[in-house]
Design a protein around this motif. Structure first.
Motif, PDB file in Angstrom:
ATOM      1  N   MET A   1       0.639  10.271  18.773  1.00  0.00           N
ATOM      2  CA  MET A   1      -0.049   9.151  18.145  1.00  0.00           C
ATOM      3  C   MET A   1      -0.414   9.474  16.697  1.00  0.00           C
ATOM      4  O   MET A   1      -0.268   8.634  15.820  1.00  0.00           O
ATOM      5  N   GLN A   2      -0.885  10.702  16.498  1.00  0.00           N
ATOM      6  CA  GLN A   2      -1.283  11.146  15.153  1.00  0.00           C
ATOM      7  C   GLN A   2      -0.074  11.139  14.219  1.00  0.00           C
ATOM      8  O   GLN A   2      -0.176  10.735  13.065  1.00  0.00           O
ATOM      9  N   GLN A   3       1.079  11.582  14.745  1.00  0.00           N
ATOM     10  CA  GLN A   3       2.296  11.630  13.931  1.00  0.00           C
ATOM     11  C   GLN A   3       2.727  10.227  13.518  1.00  0.00           C
ATOM     12  O   GLN A   3       3.186  10.011  12.403  1.00  0.00           O
ATOM     13  N   LEU A   4       2.562   9.256  14.382  1.00  0.00           N
ATOM     14  CA  LEU A   4       2.906   7.872  14.072  1.00  0.00           C
ATOM     15  C   LEU A   4       2.026   7.332  12.953  1.00  0.00           C
ATOM     16  O   LEU A   4       2.510   6.644  12.042  1.00  0.00           O
ATOM     17  N   GLN A   5       0.751   7.663  12.973  1.00  0.00           N
ATOM     18  CA  GLN A   5      -0.175   7.218  11.928  1.00  0.00           C
ATOM     19  C   GLN A   5       0.169   7.863  10.589  1.00  0.00           C
ATOM     20  O   GLN A   5       0.093   7.224   9.540  1.00  0.00           O
ATOM     21  N   GLU A   6       0.537   9.157  10.641  1.00  0.00           N
ATOM     22  CA  GLU A   6       0.907   9.852   9.409  1.00  0.00           C
ATOM     23  C   GLU A   6       2.184   9.242   8.811  1.00  0.00           C
ATOM     24  O   GLU A   6       2.285   9.054   7.601  1.00  0.00           O
ATOM     25  N   SER A   7       3.147   8.947   9.679  1.00  0.00           N
ATOM     26  CA  SER A   7       4.388   8.331   9.212  1.00  0.00           C
ATOM     27  C   SER A   7       4.117   6.967   8.591  1.00  0.00           C
ATOM     28  O   SER A   7       4.683   6.621   7.548  1.00  0.00           O
ATOM     29  N   ALA A   8       3.254   6.186   9.231  1.00  0.00           N
ATOM     30  CA  ALA A   8       2.906   4.869   8.698  1.00  0.00           C
ATOM     31  C   ALA A   8       2.200   5.008   7.357  1.00  0.00           C
ATOM     32  O   ALA A   8       2.474   4.237   6.418  1.00  0.00           O
ATOM     33  N   SER A   9       1.330   5.985   7.229  1.00  0.00           N
ATOM     34  CA  SER A   9       0.603   6.215   5.974  1.00  0.00           C
ATOM     35  C   SER A   9       1.567   6.640   4.866  1.00  0.00           C
ATOM     36  O   SER A   9       1.468   6.167   3.724  1.00  0.00           O
ATOM     37  N   GLN A  10       2.514   7.533   5.188  1.00  0.00           N
ATOM     38  CA  GLN A  10       3.500   7.979   4.199  1.00  0.00           C
ATOM     39  C   GLN A  10       4.404   6.826   3.766  1.00  0.00           C
ATOM     40  O   GLN A  10       4.739   6.695   2.590  1.00  0.00           O
ATOM     41  N   LEU A  11       4.781   6.006   4.736  1.00  0.00           N
ATOM     42  CA  LEU A  11       5.614   4.852   4.424  1.00  0.00           C
ATOM     43  C   LEU A  11       4.873   3.866   3.524  1.00  0.00           C
ATOM     44  O   LEU A  11       5.441   3.321   2.579  1.00  0.00           O
ATOM     45  N   GLU A  12       3.590   3.676   3.788  1.00  0.00           N
ATOM     46  CA  GLU A  12       2.769   2.792   2.962  1.00  0.00           C
ATOM     47  C   GLU A  12       2.654   3.338   1.539  1.00  0.00           C
ATOM     48  O   GLU A  12       2.764   2.594   0.567  1.00  0.00           O
ATOM     49  N   THR A  13       2.470   4.642   1.421  1.00  0.00           N
ATOM     50  CA  THR A  13       2.385   5.277   0.104  1.00  0.00           C
ATOM     51  C   THR A  13       3.707   5.127  -0.650  1.00  0.00           C
ATOM     52  O   THR A  13       3.724   4.814  -1.849  1.00  0.00           O
ATOM     53  N   LEU A  14       4.812   5.358   0.048  1.00  0.00           N
ATOM     54  CA  LEU A  14       6.129   5.208  -0.561  1.00  0.00           C
ATOM     55  C   LEU A  14       6.363   3.774  -1.033  1.00  0.00           C
ATOM     56  O   LEU A  14       6.835   3.539  -2.146  1.00  0.00           O
ATOM     57  N   LEU A  15       6.005   2.824  -0.206  1.00  0.00           N
ATOM     58  CA  LEU A  15       6.162   1.421  -0.565  1.00  0.00           C
ATOM     59  C   LEU A  15       5.327   1.074  -1.798  1.00  0.00           C
ATOM     60  O   LEU A  15       5.793   0.385  -2.704  1.00  0.00           O
ATOM     61  N   GLY A  16       4.095   1.580  -1.841  1.00  0.00           N
ATOM     62  CA  GLY A  16       3.240   1.351  -3.011  1.00  0.00           C
ATOM     63  C   GLY A  16       3.849   1.926  -4.276  1.00  0.00           C
ATOM     64  O   GLY A  16       3.831   1.295  -5.343  1.00  0.00           O
ATOM     65  N   SER A  17       4.435   3.124  -4.165  1.00  0.00           N
ATOM     66  CA  SER A  17       5.081   3.754  -5.323  1.00  0.00           C
ATOM     67  C   SER A  17       6.283   2.949  -5.792  1.00  0.00           C
ATOM     68  O   SER A  17       6.502   2.775  -6.996  1.00  0.00           O
ATOM     69  N   LEU A  18       7.073   2.458  -4.835  1.00  0.00           N
ATOM     70  CA  LEU A  18       8.238   1.646  -5.195  1.00  0.00           C
ATOM     71  C   LEU A  18       7.829   0.354  -5.889  1.00  0.00           C
ATOM     72  O   LEU A  18       8.471  -0.069  -6.856  1.00  0.00           O
ATOM     73  N   ILE A  19       6.762  -0.257  -5.419  1.00  0.00           N
ATOM     74  CA  ILE A  19       6.273  -1.494  -6.047  1.00  0.00           C
ATOM     75  C   ILE A  19       5.840  -1.219  -7.484  1.00  0.00           C
ATOM     76  O   ILE A  19       6.158  -1.997  -8.399  1.00  0.00           O
ATOM     77  N   LYS A  20       5.175  -0.101  -7.713  1.00  0.00           N
ATOM     78  CA  LYS A  20       4.753   0.257  -9.075  1.00  0.00           C
ATOM     79  C   LYS A  20       5.961   0.506  -9.965  1.00  0.00           C
ATOM     80  O   LYS A  20       5.994   0.071 -11.123  1.00  0.00           O
ATOM     81  N   MET A  21       6.967   1.198  -9.423  1.00  0.00           N
ATOM     82  CA  MET A  21       8.175   1.480 -10.201  1.00  0.00           C
ATOM     83  C   MET A  21       8.889   0.190 -10.586  1.00  0.00           C
ATOM     84  O   MET A  21       9.320   0.032 -11.737  1.00  0.00           O
ATOM     85  N   VAL A  22       9.016  -0.725  -9.656  1.00  0.00           N
ATOM     86  CA  VAL A  22       9.669  -1.997  -9.936  1.00  0.00           C
ATOM     87  C   VAL A  22       8.874  -2.777 -10.979  1.00  0.00           C
ATOM     88  O   VAL A  22       9.448  -3.378 -11.887  1.00  0.00           O
ATOM     89  N   GLY A  23       7.556  -2.748 -10.871  1.00  0.00           N
ATOM     90  CA  GLY A  23       6.712  -3.432 -11.847  1.00  0.00           C
ATOM     91  C   GLY A  23       6.911  -2.886 -13.250  1.00  0.00           C
ATOM     92  O   GLY A  23       7.032  -3.641 -14.216  1.00  0.00           O
ATOM     93  N   ARG A  24       6.958  -1.550 -13.362  1.00  0.00           N
ATOM     94  CA  ARG A  24       7.173  -0.938 -14.679  1.00  0.00           C
ATOM     95  C   ARG A  24       8.557  -1.277 -15.218  1.00  0.00           C
ATOM     96  O   ARG A  24       8.717  -1.535 -16.410  1.00  0.00           O
ATOM     97  N   THR A  25       9.548  -1.272 -14.349  1.00  0.00           N
ATOM     98  CA  THR A  25      10.906  -1.624 -14.770  1.00  0.00           C
ATOM     99  C   THR A  25      10.942  -3.063 -15.271  1.00  0.00           C
ATOM    100  O   THR A  25      11.567  -3.354 -16.296  1.00  0.00           O
ATOM    101  N   ASN A  26      10.288  -3.969 -14.578  1.00  0.00           N
ATOM    102  CA  ASN A  26      10.249  -5.367 -15.013  1.00  0.00           C
ATOM    103  C   ASN A  26       9.568  -5.506 -16.365  1.00  0.00           C
ATOM    104  O   ASN A  26       9.995  -6.305 -17.202  1.00  0.00           O
TER     105      ASN A  26
END
Length: 66
Positions: A1-26
């Motif tokens: 269960m803990q591993q699933l939460q960590e994976s979800a948190s990492q995925l959320e962080t990655l998604l946030g980083s990608l959104i910032k990168m796309v924003g800067r590119t735009n």
């Protein structure tokens, strides 16, 4: 269960980083687009002034002689 939460948190962080990168590119694309439009305006104005003064045509090299 803990591993699933960590994976979800990492995925959320990655998604946030990608959104910032796309924003800067735009932002960079918008800035570049603005500069291109400014250069096009300057070229048109220069062409009009040169043409009105009877000077050499700015795009004379593009014309074909038949």
């Amino acid at each position: 269960m803990q591993q699933l939460q960590e994976s979800a948190s990492q995925l959320e962080t990655l998604l946030g980083s990608l959104i910032k990168m796309v924003g800067r590119t735009n932002e960079r694309i918008d800035s570049l687009d603005k500069r291109v439009r400014q250069m096009e305006w300057v070229i048109r104005e220069t062409h009009m002034i040169t043409h009105e003064e009877g000077g050499p045509r700015l795009y004379a090299y593009m014309e074909r002689k038949n």
